[in-house]
Scaffold this motif. Structure first.
Motif, mmCIF file in Angstrom:
data_model
loop_
_atom_site.group_PDB
_atom_site.id
_atom_site.type_symbol
_atom_site.label_atom_id
_atom_site.label_comp_id
_atom_site.label_asym_id
_atom_site.label_seq_id
_atom_site.Cartn_x
_atom_site.Cartn_y
_atom_site.Cartn_z
ATOM 1 N N ILE A 47 14.855 -49.897 7.465
ATOM 2 C CA ILE A 47 14.642 -48.808 8.427
ATOM 3 C C ILE A 47 13.159 -48.665 8.739
ATOM 4 N N GLU A 48 12.316 -48.690 7.706
ATOM 5 C CA GLU A 48 10.875 -48.529 7.922
ATOM 6 C C GLU A 48 10.288 -49.694 8.706
ATOM 7 N N GLU A 49 10.819 -50.890 8.454
ATOM 8 C CA GLU A 49 10.361 -52.048 9.209
ATOM 9 C C GLU A 49 10.700 -51.877 10.690
ATOM 10 N N ARG A 50 11.915 -51.365 10.960
ATOM 11 C CA ARG A 50 12.327 -51.162 12.365
ATOM 12 C C ARG A 50 11.484 -50.061 13.021
ATOM 13 N N LEU A 51 11.222 -48.980 12.303
ATOM 14 C CA LEU A 51 10.422 -47.883 12.843
ATOM 15 C C LEU A 51 8.972 -48.289 13.084
ATOM 16 N N SER A 52 8.516 -49.275 12.352
ATOM 17 C CA SER A 52 7.111 -49.697 12.472
ATOM 18 C C SER A 52 6.809 -50.307 13.836
ATOM 19 N N LYS A 53 7.833 -50.702 14.579
ATOM 20 C CA LYS A 53 7.630 -51.276 15.915
ATOM 21 C C LYS A 53 7.257 -50.216 16.940
ATOM 22 N N LYS A 54 7.409 -48.946 16.556
ATOM 23 C CA LYS A 54 6.932 -47.813 17.362
ATOM 24 C C LYS A 54 7.649 -47.621 18.698
ATOM 25 N N ASP A 55 8.797 -48.253 18.895
ATOM 26 C CA ASP A 55 9.508 -48.061 20.161
ATOM 27 C C ASP A 55 10.727 -47.166 20.018
ATOM 28 N N ILE A 56 10.993 -46.699 18.788
ATOM 29 C CA ILE A 56 12.054 -45.719 18.585
ATOM 30 C C ILE A 56 11.521 -44.587 17.703
ATOM 31 N N TYR A 57 12.148 -43.439 17.853
ATOM 32 C CA TYR A 57 11.772 -42.265 17.070
ATOM 33 C C TYR A 57 12.928 -41.893 16.152
ATOM 34 N N PHE A 81 18.295 -41.239 16.144
ATOM 35 C CA PHE A 81 17.365 -42.274 16.571
ATOM 36 C C PHE A 81 17.263 -42.170 18.090
ATOM 37 N N VAL A 82 16.052 -42.202 18.608
ATOM 38 C CA VAL A 82 15.834 -42.035 20.046
ATOM 39 C C VAL A 82 14.945 -43.164 20.550
ATOM 40 N N LYS A 83 15.374 -43.786 21.629
ATOM 41 C CA LYS A 83 14.603 -44.869 22.246
ATOM 42 C C LYS A 83 14.337 -44.478 23.699
ATOM 43 N N GLY A 84 13.064 -44.315 24.042
ATOM 44 C CA GLY A 84 12.709 -43.876 25.389
ATOM 45 C C GLY A 84 11.918 -42.588 25.337
ATOM 46 N N LYS A 85 12.101 -41.747 26.335
ATOM 47 C CA LYS A 85 11.332 -40.512 26.472
ATOM 48 C C LYS A 85 11.968 -39.400 25.630
ATOM 49 N N CYS A 152 26.919 -46.488 19.166
ATOM 50 C CA CYS A 152 26.389 -47.605 18.390
ATOM 51 C C CYS A 152 24.901 -47.344 18.202
ATOM 52 N N GLY A 153 24.194 -48.255 17.567
ATOM 53 C CA GLY A 153 22.771 -48.075 17.371
ATOM 54 C C GLY A 153 21.990 -48.235 18.670
ATOM 55 N N VAL A 154 20.780 -47.707 18.710
ATOM 56 C CA VAL A 154 19.995 -47.729 19.951
ATOM 57 C C VAL A 154 19.497 -49.122 20.330
ATOM 58 N N ASP A 155 19.592 -50.074 19.417
ATOM 59 C CA ASP A 155 19.212 -51.451 19.744
ATOM 60 C C ASP A 155 20.387 -52.269 20.274
ATOM 61 N N VAL A 156 21.566 -51.688 20.259
ATOM 62 C CA VAL A 156 22.779 -52.404 20.652
ATOM 63 C C VAL A 156 23.184 -51.981 22.061
ATOM 64 N N VAL A 157 23.398 -52.965 22.932
ATOM 65 C CA VAL A 157 23.856 -52.679 24.292
ATOM 66 C C VAL A 157 25.372 -52.802 24.328
ATOM 67 N N PRO A 181 19.879 -48.277 13.997
ATOM 68 C CA PRO A 181 19.574 -48.969 15.264
ATOM 69 C C PRO A 181 20.380 -50.231 15.522
ATOM 70 N N TRP A 182 20.771 -50.917 14.477
ATOM 71 C CA TRP A 182 21.466 -52.194 14.628
ATOM 72 C C TRP A 182 22.993 -52.077 14.460
ATOM 73 N N GLU A 183 23.504 -50.895 14.232
ATOM 74 C CA GLU A 183 24.938 -50.734 13.971
ATOM 75 C C GLU A 183 25.786 -51.012 15.206
#
Length: 332
Positions: A47-57, A81-85, A152-157, A181-183
């Motif tokens: 989780i911390e590794e994914r958050l370190s990319k700074k594109d999700i909150y 988890f929030v991705k965007g504004k 699903c997770g915010v990284d999944v379309v 994010p990856w679920e």
């Protein structure tokens, strides 16, 4: 206690909000409270590794940024988890949902309502096929803002065909999820996310839905949460309208144009923007003072059935009303 540890703890041990609060009330630290399995540290690290990319909150229930309206529902998500504004979560939000098996009528109605509602609300929906996708797309095309709550997770379309829409929503709005994010999505995750769609929003509009549509689940959650529920009536012979007609039959606000919703929330000036036919304008002019149906008939060349249809349409538009004495008058 780090947010990533809280998320991992909830995920691994199936802890809900009340259990977490009870645990924390004793002043314990999750990471030192017990002998934790190796999976815990691995998940925290991921989780911390994914958050370190700074594109999700990551927002937890106890953070100041957590939406207050969502905090007040009976089963609020412990984290988002929030991705965007992310700041859009603090705006006035309004949900527009409906069937995946959309008809041309449902598409047209959704576009009509969202074009106006997006001027005053951030439009919330679920990024599913059909009505949800039209609601998001119309908001974006109208220079509005929109939020997609995912199952699903915010990284999944999901669905994959909505990839371009997903990217546009992140650019001009945000996607939100209580899942990692990856679920990947599961059947139950879509039902669970519906409570967040309604929970975030002031009201819920169902534009077209069958009786077994997930949109009715969103409306049910909204009703339980004390939200305003609106529905657009549809053809009684079409299965895709059974759900909206059922909602109206059971107390949802019947709406036939977006201005009725805007007026409900205090935007009264929109009443004059409703488009009228020449016949409707004639009736409005006649009703500058109260009239009976018979008096209206005398001043027009229409027959009784035509007049009653016009009066019904104008009532639905909120432009006239029937007095206690049975007369008709123009709404101020």
């Amino acid at each position: 206690m780090k947010s990533s540890e809280l998320v991992a703890y909830c995920k691994l041990f199936k802890k809900n909000l009340s259990e977490i609060e009870e645990f924390l009330s004793y002043g314990k630290s999750i990471s030192t409270s017990r002998s934790l399995p190796s999976e815990f540290k691995e998940l925290v690290s991921k989780i911390e590794e994914r958050l370190s990319k700074k594109d999700i909150y990551l927002i937890t229930y106890w953070d100041e940024e957590y939406p207050e309206v969502l905090r007040n529902i009976s089963d609020p998500p412990v984290f988002l988890f929030v991705k965007g504004k992310v700041d859009y979560l603090a705006y006035n939000l309004f949900a527009v949902v409906g069937t995946r098996k959309m008809s041309s009528y449902g598409k047209q109605v959704t576009e009509q309502f969202v074009k106006e509602l997006t001027k005053y609300f951030v439009i919330v929906s679920g990024m599913a096929y059909g009505i949800d996708s039209v609601a998001h797309t119309t908001a974006l095309n109208s220079a509005g803002r929109t939020i997609a709550v995912l199952g699903c997770g915010v990284d999944v379309v999901y669905p994959k065909s909505n990839e371009l829409l997903y990217k546009e929503i992140i650019k001009k709005g945000c996607v939100v999820s209580e899942y990692l994010p990856w679920e990947r999505p599961q059947k139950y995750t879509f039902v669970a996310r519906n409570r967040i769609i309604s929970g975030l929003s002031q009201g819920v509009l169902v534009t077209e839905a069958g009786i077994d549509s997930g949109a009715l689940i969103t409306a049910k959650f909204g009703l339980e949460q004390g939200k305003d529920i609106f529905a657009v009536p549809g053809d009684i012979y079409k299965p895709s309208s059974e759900g909206t007609n059922y909602l109206i039959q059971n107390g949802a606000f019947l709406v036939t144009n977006p201005y009725q919703i805007l007026e409900y929330y205090g935007f009264k000036e929109h009443k004059k923007l409703v488009e009228l036919s020449e016949e409707e304008k004639l009736i409005i002019d006649i009703l500058s003072t109260e009239h009976t149906v018979e008096e209206i008939l005398e001043k027009t060349s229409k027959d009784f059935s035509e007049i009653m249809v016009l009066l019904t349409i104008l009532e639905l538009k909120g432009l006239i009303y029937r007095t206690e004495s049975g007369m008709y008058a123009k709404a101020i």
